[in-house]
Design an enzyme around this catalytic site. Structure first.
Site, PDB file in Angstrom:
ATOM      1  N   HIS A 188       0.267  -6.598   4.753  1.00  0.00           N
ATOM      2  CA  HIS A 188      -1.078  -6.263   5.208  1.00  0.00           C
ATOM      3  C   HIS A 188      -1.075  -5.641   6.587  1.00  0.00           C
ATOM      4  O   HIS A 188      -1.974  -4.887   6.941  1.00  0.00           O
ATOM      5  CB  HIS A 188      -1.984  -7.491   5.143  1.00  0.00           C
ATOM      6  CG  HIS A 188      -2.407  -7.767   3.747  1.00  0.00           C
ATOM      7  ND1 HIS A 188      -1.725  -8.625   2.932  1.00  0.00           N
ATOM      8  CD2 HIS A 188      -3.396  -7.225   3.000  1.00  0.00           C
ATOM      9  CE1 HIS A 188      -2.288  -8.617   1.738  1.00  0.00           C
ATOM     10  NE2 HIS A 188      -3.293  -7.787   1.745  1.00  0.00           N
ATOM     11  N   ASP A 455      -0.182  -5.967  -5.256  1.00  0.00           N
ATOM     12  CA  ASP A 455       0.229  -7.229  -5.862  1.00  0.00           C
ATOM     13  C   ASP A 455       0.757  -7.019  -7.286  1.00  0.00           C
ATOM     14  O   ASP A 455       1.693  -7.693  -7.700  1.00  0.00           O
ATOM     15  CB  ASP A 455      -0.936  -8.232  -5.859  1.00  0.00           C
ATOM     16  CG  ASP A 455      -1.049  -8.923  -4.511  1.00  0.00           C
ATOM     17  OD1 ASP A 455       0.002  -9.320  -3.965  1.00  0.00           O
ATOM     18  OD2 ASP A 455      -2.164  -9.031  -3.976  1.00  0.00           O
TER      19      ASP A 455
END
Ligand code: PEP
Ligand code: MG
Length: 544
Positions: A188, A455
């Site tokens: 992130h 993901d």
């Protein structure tokens, strides 16, 4: 001049001075001292400085985010003056003859543990505050401020690694580029760098970190992943030329503003933007995105030192919806856990956090948190065109529970006479292979799918997105991933739902044609990539 090689995560070039970002707690060592009086004097100075810093932050926050949000910095000032806290630090310095940094760190641990063990949720959350003020004190004591906040010069932040919470806390107006010695390009922190529109390199290595010093000049080439420290004149002028060419390319892309996202043979697609907070809206509008395809609402939680209230969240969501003036805004519910850790959630350390207690799993087991967010979202829906999506879905039963909670929230709001829109679209993220494989069952239950390729890649290829050592095994174009996306697209359309991609792969223009041929309806990318993707779409001919 010395060159270091890392991995570029945002293509752009920066030339400037290095500023070392040190994690305060990592720097704390236990040192025996003779003059404990001197330690207490240093502590006093660090405290005075901390109170001044907090006053400045309070004043800034008051102007920018209002009194309710600023109040925490006033509380922090009071905590620094707390007698029990200060007595504990003094006692440790005196009784163990140790340095002030160590005494603060031990006190922070003791107090944080004490708060965490309390039953009252409010007191539990104070654990994060005591750590925060202690880190500030340690920072001031060791002089290891993250970077010089008093100069106006933008700097190149260099760190071992940066947690997302550390990245969001940086003053964006003062960061020229990022370089981290470790970290992975799918983290992130890397995503945040892309959102911030600044050159960023990860994995430059330990040697880099050991050899650089504050104030050294450096070139960061986010295209090649190269960092040049103390560059010679030739390298510097080449970098400046590249920077200029970059600006030119960006200027040309600006000409695409206001144009349609349409292929040569007339197929239209939506290109939306991903954001992490209200402060990114400027970039969304500047880059002419058709809407917001992913608002990572967890950053509201990461920026706070306590659970954001319904009112705080309502204000943020309303602002985004109003700013987008009727364009679609898809807000993803809380996706905390794994690399996005927030102290006040008090999450346990896990062996495999990516496979652990995170995102919707937290929401479904802590409905108080989930319902607060949903209430804020539903209330805000009257101010624009809202879509809500849920992360980390793996089963039909999870989605049934989510929809039931949404119904509960709506019933409560109706009973209380609170208005909300009846046109909110509900969707889920397809970011686990399980969701893609049962997309035929999930599609009839929602209005849309949004594929989280970050993901989906980690779970399909069994490659931890945080682990830099396995990057060579992360083939984002792997057939398995593309098949899962295609399968989800077919199932979405079969059941009248639309499908977008909001993971980083959405901005990979070498796949834009593949996605269009799969029937993907929307691509949601970092604001700075909107025009690049538009340019790619406009050059594709699907009739051939
Ligand atoms: C993803 O997984 O692709 C995604 C968009 O969500 P995040 O990167 O925030 O996990
Ligand atoms: Mg995800």
């Amino acid at each position: 001049m010395k060159k270091y090689q890392g991995k570029g995560v945002y293509g752009a070039v920066a030339v400037g001075k290095i500023s070392l970002f040190k994690k305060p707690d990592a720097a704390v060592k236990r040192i025996r001292v003779v003059d404990t009086g001197n330690e207490k004097m240093r502590l006093e100075q660090a405290k005075t400085l901390a109170i001044e810093q907090l006053q400045k932050i309070y004043d800034k926050a008051l102007k920018e985010v209002g009194e309710a949000n600023a109040a925490i910095f006033e509380i922090h000032q009071m905590m620094l003056d707390d007698d029990d806290y200060n007595d504990s630090i003094d006692n440790i310095i005196d009784s163990q003859s140790v340095n002030a940094e160590y005494a603060v760190a031990v006190t922070a641990d003791n107090f944080a543990e004490m708060f965490s063990a309390m039953d009252d949720e409010y007191m539990k959350a104070r654990a994060a505050d005591v750590r925060d003020i202690s880190n500030r004190l340690i920072n001031n004591l060791s002089g290891s401020v993250s970077f010089d906040t008093d100069t106006n010069e933008k700097v190149i932040i260099c760190a071992s690694d940066l947690a997302p919470s550390e990245t969001v806390a940086l003053d964006k107006n003062k960061v020229l580029a990022f370089v981290t010695a470790h970290g992975s390009s799918n983290s992130h922190t890397a995503i945040l760098a892309r959102n911030m529109n600044i050159p960023a390199i990860i994995g430059a290595g330990d040697e880099f970190l050991n050899e650089i010093k504050d104030g050294m000049e450096a070139i960061v080439d986010g295209y090649t992943g190269e960092v040049f420290v103390a560059p010679d004149e030739v390298t510097k002028s080449k970098a400046l030329e590249k920077q200029f060419a970059d600006e030119e390319k960006k200027r040309l892309l600006q000409e695409l503003k206001g144009k349609d996202n349409v292929t040569l043979d007339g197929k239209k697609i939506n290109i939306y933007a991903n954001i992490g907070g209200v402060e990114n809206i400027g970039a969304v509008l500047l880059n002419d995105a058709g809407g917001i395809g992913l608002f990572r609402s967890e950053f509201l939680y990461l920026e706070n030192s306590d659970y954001p209230t319904e009112e705080q969240q309502f204000t943020a969501y309303k602002k985004v919806l109003e700013s987008m003036a009727g364009k679609k805004v898809i807000i993803r519910t809380l996706d905390i856990g794994a690399d996005k850790q927030v102290d006040y959630f008090d999450l346990k350390k896990e062996e495999n956090p990516a496979l652990g207690y995170r995102a919707i799993r937290i929401c479904l087991t802590r409905p108080d948190i989930f319902k607060t967010q949903l209430r804020a979202l539903y209330r805000a829906s009257s101010f624009g065109n809202l879509g809500i999506m849920f992360p980390m879905i793996t089963s039909v039963s999870e989605l049934e529970k989510i929809l039931a909670i949404c119904d509960e929230v709506k019933t409560e709001l109706n009973e209380q006479g609170v208005e909300f829109s009846d046109k909110i679209e509900l969707g889920i993220m397809i970011e686990t292979p399980a969701a893609a494989l049962i997309s035929d069952k999930l599609a009839p239950m929602v209005d849309f799918f949004s594929v989280g390729t970050n993901d989906l890649t980690q779970y399909t290829l069994a490659c931890d997105r945080q682990n830099p050592d396995i990057e060579q095994f992360v083939d984002t174009h792997h057939e398995a991933i593309l098949r899962l996306i295609e399968m989800s697209a077919e199932n979405a359309h079969k059941h009248g739902a639309w499908i977008g991609i909001c993971g980083e792969l959405g901005a990979d223009t070498s796949l834009t044609e593949t996605f269009l041929r799969m029937g993907i309806d929307e691509l949601s990318v970092s604001p700075t990539f909107v025009l690049k993707v538009r340019s790619a779409v406009r050059s594709i001919d699907l009739s051939k």
